[in-house]
Design a protein around this motif. Structure first.
Motif: not given
Length: 152
Positions: A32-33, A35-37, A39-40
């Motif tokens: 999850v971490a 993917v969030s990086f 997409l940011r």
């Protein structure tokens, strides 16, 4: 009542230990971490996008100026920029990001002659301090984006 060893191991085969569950939760958290990086949208990416867009707008305004025979002047105004001499409503007048700013010369003359003088604009972002991008032409070639030193 006594249980057999075979019955006990059969019951344990379908269960997870606490360690196995913690390992799975840790793997999911790392995924999850990541993917969030991914997409940011970073400030540097926004600045690059802004500079590429402005270079394309300069070329569009330059073509419009050559087609109409009317010089187009680009200048910075509060909250955005303006293409004076361009057909109204054909070119945008706002930055994609409100953090975008122009350093130095804020006037670019685009045509109508096929050869214009060397010109450049330095764009920066308050989201990425110390980083600037140069949008420049030598007068013959199209506008190009390149990195600029903070002191230029």
């Amino acid at each position: 009542m006594r249980t057999s060893a075979a019955g006990n191991s059969a019951r344990r085969a379908g269960a997870f230990t606490l360690i196995e569950l913690l390992v799975v939760v840790a793997i999911i958290a790392i995924a999850v971490a990541g993917v969030s990086f991914a997409l940011r949208d970073s400030g540097a990416t926004q600045l690059e996008r802004e500079a590429q867009r402005l270079a394309a707008l300069f070329e569009a305004a330059r073509a419009q100026s050559r087609a109409s025979g009317v010089p187009v002047r680009w200048r910075v105004v509060e909250g955005g920029f303006r293409f004076d001499g361009a057909q109204p409503g054909t070119l945008p007048e706002q930055w994609l990001s409100p953090a975008t700013q122009v350093n130095g010369n804020a006037l670019v003359v685009l045509g109508p002659e096929p050869i214009i003088g060397p010109q450049q604009v330095l764009v920066a972002s308050s989201a990425v301090p110390g980083r600037q991008l140069r949008i420049a032409t030598d007068g013959l070639k199209p506008f190009r984006v390149s990195a600029a030193d903070a002191g230029s």
